[in-house]
Design a protein around this motif. Sequence first.
Motif, PDB file in Angstrom:
ATOM      1  N   VAL A  25      28.945  22.294  25.546  1.00 28.49           N
ATOM      2  CA  VAL A  25      30.103  21.753  26.339  1.00 28.49           C
ATOM      3  C   VAL A  25      31.360  22.616  26.107  1.00 28.49           C
ATOM      4  CG1 VAL A  25      31.427  19.704  26.769  1.00 28.49           C
ATOM      5  CG2 VAL A  25      29.170  19.507  26.048  1.00 28.49           C
ATOM      6  N   GLY A  26      31.658  23.351  26.973  1.00 29.04           N
ATOM      7  CA  GLY A  26      32.513  24.399  27.046  1.00 29.04           C
ATOM      8  C   GLY A  26      32.155  25.595  26.915  1.00 29.04           C
ATOM      9  N   LEU A  27      32.617  26.601  27.975  1.00 30.56           N
ATOM     10  CA  LEU A  27      32.114  28.155  28.009  1.00 30.56           C
ATOM     11  C   LEU A  27      33.171  28.998  27.823  1.00 30.56           C
ATOM     12  CD1 LEU A  27      29.523  27.780  30.581  1.00 30.56           C
ATOM     13  CD2 LEU A  27      29.070  27.653  27.923  1.00 30.56           C
ATOM     14  N   GLY A  28      34.155  28.842  26.662  1.00 32.45           N
ATOM     15  CA  GLY A  28      35.231  29.877  26.166  1.00 32.45           C
ATOM     16  C   GLY A  28      34.540  30.889  25.381  1.00 32.45           C
ATOM     17  N   ARG A  29      35.157  31.337  24.542  1.00 32.84           N
ATOM     18  CA  ARG A  29      34.451  32.437  23.858  1.00 32.84           C
ATOM     19  C   ARG A  29      33.433  31.851  22.991  1.00 32.84           C
ATOM     20  NH1 ARG A  29      38.532  36.716  21.189  1.00 32.84           N
ATOM     21  NH2 ARG A  29      39.054  36.809  23.289  1.00 32.84           N
ATOM     22  N   SER A  30      33.834  30.902  22.047  1.00 31.13           N
ATOM     23  CA  SER A  30      32.872  30.241  21.118  1.00 31.13           C
ATOM     24  C   SER A  30      31.934  29.578  21.849  1.00 31.13           C
ATOM     25  CB  SER A  30      33.533  29.083  20.296  1.00 31.13           C
ATOM     26  OG  SER A  30      34.018  28.078  20.870  1.00 31.13           O
ATOM     27  N   GLY A  31      32.023  28.844  22.838  1.00 35.56           N
ATOM     28  CA  GLY A  31      30.808  28.211  23.589  1.00 35.56           C
ATOM     29  C   GLY A  31      29.859  29.279  24.206  1.00 35.56           C
ATOM     30  N   LEU A  32      30.317  30.310  24.654  1.00 34.71           N
ATOM     31  CA  LEU A  32      29.372  31.465  25.192  1.00 34.71           C
ATOM     32  C   LEU A  32      28.594  31.975  23.970  1.00 34.71           C
ATOM     33  CD1 LEU A  32      31.713  33.370  27.679  1.00 34.71           C
ATOM     34  CD2 LEU A  32      29.707  32.241  28.338  1.00 34.71           C
ATOM     35  N   ALA A  33      29.263  32.184  22.852  1.00 29.22           N
ATOM     36  CA  ALA A  33      28.445  32.725  21.734  1.00 29.22           C
ATOM     37  C   ALA A  33      27.590  31.793  21.190  1.00 29.22           C
ATOM     38  CB  ALA A  33      29.596  33.046  20.427  1.00 29.22           C
ATOM     39  N   ALA A  34      27.903  30.409  21.443  1.00 30.25           N
ATOM     40  CA  ALA A  34      26.823  29.413  20.813  1.00 30.25           C
ATOM     41  C   ALA A  34      25.498  29.432  21.501  1.00 30.25           C
ATOM     42  CB  ALA A  34      27.652  28.144  20.721  1.00 30.25           C
ATOM     43  N   ALA A  69      18.764  32.798  21.841  1.00 38.92           N
ATOM     44  CA  ALA A  69      17.991  34.059  20.757  1.00 38.92           C
ATOM     45  C   ALA A  69      17.159  33.018  19.968  1.00 38.92           C
ATOM     46  CB  ALA A  69      19.180  34.667  20.161  1.00 38.92           C
ATOM     47  N   ALA A  70      17.522  31.922  19.460  1.00 38.03           N
ATOM     48  CA  ALA A  70      16.752  31.080  18.707  1.00 38.03           C
ATOM     49  C   ALA A  70      15.517  30.421  19.193  1.00 38.03           C
ATOM     50  CB  ALA A  70      17.630  30.165  17.923  1.00 38.03           C
ATOM     51  N   GLY A  71      15.297  30.609  20.751  1.00 38.77           N
ATOM     52  CA  GLY A  71      14.395  29.962  21.382  1.00 38.77           C
ATOM     53  C   GLY A  71      14.461  28.684  21.890  1.00 38.77           C
ATOM     54  N   VAL A  72      15.816  28.144  21.703  1.00 35.89           N
ATOM     55  CA  VAL A  72      16.356  26.743  22.522  1.00 35.89           C
ATOM     56  C   VAL A  72      16.578  26.779  23.729  1.00 35.89           C
ATOM     57  CG1 VAL A  72      17.865  24.945  21.975  1.00 35.89           C
ATOM     58  CG2 VAL A  72      16.935  26.267  19.899  1.00 35.89           C
ATOM     59  N   ASP A  73      16.212  25.751  24.414  1.00 34.09           N
ATOM     60  CA  ASP A  73      16.407  25.636  25.828  1.00 34.09           C
ATOM     61  C   ASP A  73      17.903  25.423  25.808  1.00 34.09           C
ATOM     62  OD1 ASP A  73      14.351  26.254  27.068  1.00 34.09           O
ATOM     63  OD2 ASP A  73      13.243  24.307  27.086  1.00 34.09           O
ATOM     64  N   VAL A  74      18.811  25.870  26.890  1.00 31.81           N
ATOM     65  CA  VAL A  74      20.168  25.449  26.839  1.00 31.81           C
ATOM     66  C   VAL A  74      20.577  24.940  28.089  1.00 31.81           C
ATOM     67  CG1 VAL A  74      22.279  26.617  26.527  1.00 31.81           C
ATOM     68  CG2 VAL A  74      20.603  27.169  24.924  1.00 31.81           C
ATOM     69  N   ILE A  75      21.474  23.921  27.920  1.00 30.49           N
ATOM     70  CA  ILE A  75      22.120  23.619  29.269  1.00 30.49           C
ATOM     71  C   ILE A  75      23.825  24.169  28.955  1.00 30.49           C
ATOM     72  CG2 ILE A  75      22.904  21.665  30.846  1.00 30.49           C
ATOM     73  CD1 ILE A  75      20.296  20.090  29.909  1.00 30.49           C
ATOM     74  N   ALA A  76      24.207  24.696  29.556  1.00 30.29           N
ATOM     75  CA  ALA A  76      25.575  25.255  29.415  1.00 30.29           C
ATOM     76  C   ALA A  76      26.472  24.949  30.490  1.00 30.29           C
ATOM     77  CB  ALA A  76      25.525  26.932  29.365  1.00 30.29           C
ATOM     78  N   ALA A 125      19.319  30.289  30.510  1.00 29.94           N
ATOM     79  CA  ALA A 125      19.938  28.918  30.476  1.00 29.94           C
ATOM     80  C   ALA A 125      20.336  28.354  31.772  1.00 29.94           C
ATOM     81  CB  ALA A 125      21.380  29.272  29.849  1.00 29.94           C
ATOM     82  N   THR A 126      20.314  27.040  31.753  1.00 31.45           N
ATOM     83  CA  THR A 126      20.807  26.384  32.967  1.00 31.45           C
ATOM     84  C   THR A 126      22.435  26.241  32.757  1.00 31.45           C
ATOM     85  OG1 THR A 126      18.649  25.129  33.074  1.00 31.45           O
ATOM     86  CG2 THR A 126      20.661  24.020  33.871  1.00 31.45           C
ATOM     87  N   VAL A 127      22.783  26.717  33.724  1.00 32.99           N
ATOM     88  CA  VAL A 127      24.292  26.745  33.742  1.00 32.99           C
ATOM     89  C   VAL A 127      24.980  25.882  34.748  1.00 32.99           C
ATOM     90  CG1 VAL A 127      26.522  28.223  34.063  1.00 32.99           C
ATOM     91  CG2 VAL A 127      24.487  29.267  32.776  1.00 32.99           C
ATOM     92  N   ARG A 128      25.787  24.873  34.135  1.00 34.60           N
ATOM     93  CA  ARG A 128      26.361  23.994  35.062  1.00 34.60           C
ATOM     94  C   ARG A 128      28.178  24.026  35.023  1.00 34.60           C
ATOM     95  NH1 ARG A 128      23.207  19.365  36.140  1.00 34.60           N
ATOM     96  NH2 ARG A 128      24.939  18.666  37.399  1.00 34.60           N
ATOM     97  N   LEU A 129      28.679  24.303  36.192  1.00 33.80           N
ATOM     98  CA  LEU A 129      29.929  24.680  36.132  1.00 33.80           C
ATOM     99  C   LEU A 129      30.657  23.577  36.908  1.00 33.80           C
ATOM    100  CD1 LEU A 129      30.285  28.495  36.392  1.00 33.80           C
ATOM    101  CD2 LEU A 129      30.168  27.243  34.377  1.00 33.80           C
ATOM    102  N   VAL A 165      26.595  20.961  21.244  1.00 36.71           N
ATOM    103  CA  VAL A 165      27.595  21.845  20.604  1.00 36.71           C
ATOM    104  C   VAL A 165      28.661  22.126  21.513  1.00 36.71           C
ATOM    105  CG1 VAL A 165      27.665  24.157  19.903  1.00 36.71           C
ATOM    106  CG2 VAL A 165      25.549  23.011  19.589  1.00 36.71           C
ATOM    107  N   PRO A 166      29.669  21.280  21.014  1.00 34.89           N
ATOM    108  CA  PRO A 166      31.124  21.152  21.729  1.00 34.89           C
ATOM    109  C   PRO A 166      31.695  22.410  21.489  1.00 34.89           C
ATOM    110  CG  PRO A 166      31.119  19.497  19.993  1.00 34.89           C
ATOM    111  CD  PRO A 166      29.754  20.278  19.764  1.00 34.89           C
ATOM    112  N   SER A 167      32.630  22.747  22.284  1.00 34.40           N
ATOM    113  CA  SER A 167      33.558  23.965  22.088  1.00 34.40           C
ATOM    114  C   SER A 167      34.742  23.272  21.294  1.00 34.40           C
ATOM    115  CB  SER A 167      34.027  24.639  23.247  1.00 34.40           C
ATOM    116  OG  SER A 167      32.980  25.561  23.824  1.00 34.40           O
ATOM    117  N   PRO A 168      35.825  24.110  20.520  1.00 31.42           N
ATOM    118  CA  PRO A 168      36.840  23.446  19.942  1.00 31.42           C
ATOM    119  C   PRO A 168      37.650  22.546  20.813  1.00 31.42           C
ATOM    120  CG  PRO A 168      36.560  25.705  19.093  1.00 31.42           C
ATOM    121  CD  PRO A 168      35.730  25.491  20.317  1.00 31.42           C
ATOM    122  N   GLY A 169      37.931  22.911  22.111  1.00 28.98           N
ATOM    123  CA  GLY A 169      38.784  22.086  22.803  1.00 28.98           C
ATOM    124  C   GLY A 169      38.281  20.888  23.364  1.00 28.98           C
TER     125      GLY A 169
END
Length: 324
Positions: A13-22, A28-35, A53-57, A75-79
């Motif tokens: 949840v949230g695709l700032g710098r930390s969200g993109l990194a997460a 990379a760990a083989g997990v399906d991701v909804i970003a 990844a499935t990206v939903r903006l 995995v939520p972003s700090p904001g």
Amino acid sequence: MGDRVPADRALVVGLGRSGLAAAESLLAAGVDVIATDARADVTGVGALRRGGATVRLGVDGPALVELLDEVDLVVPSPGVSERAPVLRRAVDLDLRIWSEPELGWRLHPCEVVAITGTNGKTSVTELTAAILASDGRDAVACGNIGHPFTVAARQAGPDTVLVAELSSFQLRYAWALRPHVGVLLNLAPDHLDWHVDAAAYAAAKTRMWQAQQPGDWAVGNLEDPPSAALVRSHAPHATAWFSHLRTPATGVGPRDDTLVARLPERDGALVEVAAVRSRGPHHVANVAAAACAALLAGAATPSIAEGVQRWRPGRHRLEVVATA
């Protein structure tokens, strides 16, 4: 399913710098991701899509909450406030909620020196890393300082020590993250628009020590009663202190005109107080905190003065802006 592959499908949840990194680390760990992000236009999501990844903006509110039915980790972003409906519902569903540093630690455990507090986190993080680097360590400043923890952890070698600035937002959803040294600089009411109340803000800070084991250290500010009380009540193992006014029985502080250490196998003069105070009276406390953390992480006493001299503050901190 172990900690190295922490979920089948995760919601970021949230695709700032930390969200993109997460999201990148999960892929990379083989997990399906909804970003996801509430913004309709986010830079950097192309790589996530290419990675699968499935990206939903532009998704927020009920539409975001509905995505929880498809995942087993959030995995939520700090904001993203702990008051946010998506996190409240995740708690109701008993889903795991991990901050980005927690995720990084789960995927890539390594040595961590953690720095938190209401004020001074960035300066002390940079100082601690500079001192450890002067000691010959592969020290990387990361976390809330702008370099995502997951990236630093993924790139860390076997001898790397991560010096991580951690905010209350990041600590709120930390569970297994284990700093070898965890420093609480100070505490004042802050971020009450994010946390439920002041007690929740303080409680988030104490999570830094919850996974510590014998041999790990908590470091507190002897001159800041609110944070010192938290150290005394929540530090599970060894405790050291820093002070800008006196020499603690265990820790770092001034004696006459010199900062000195009183620590196991680390005892003696470190740096002249006058050289430190030239950057402001508060800088004595910053250096004492950083020196204490670095020494507990294994630095030798001669490295303190060299690291303090090497350190240069970031922009807009301790800068001369004009002279008369």
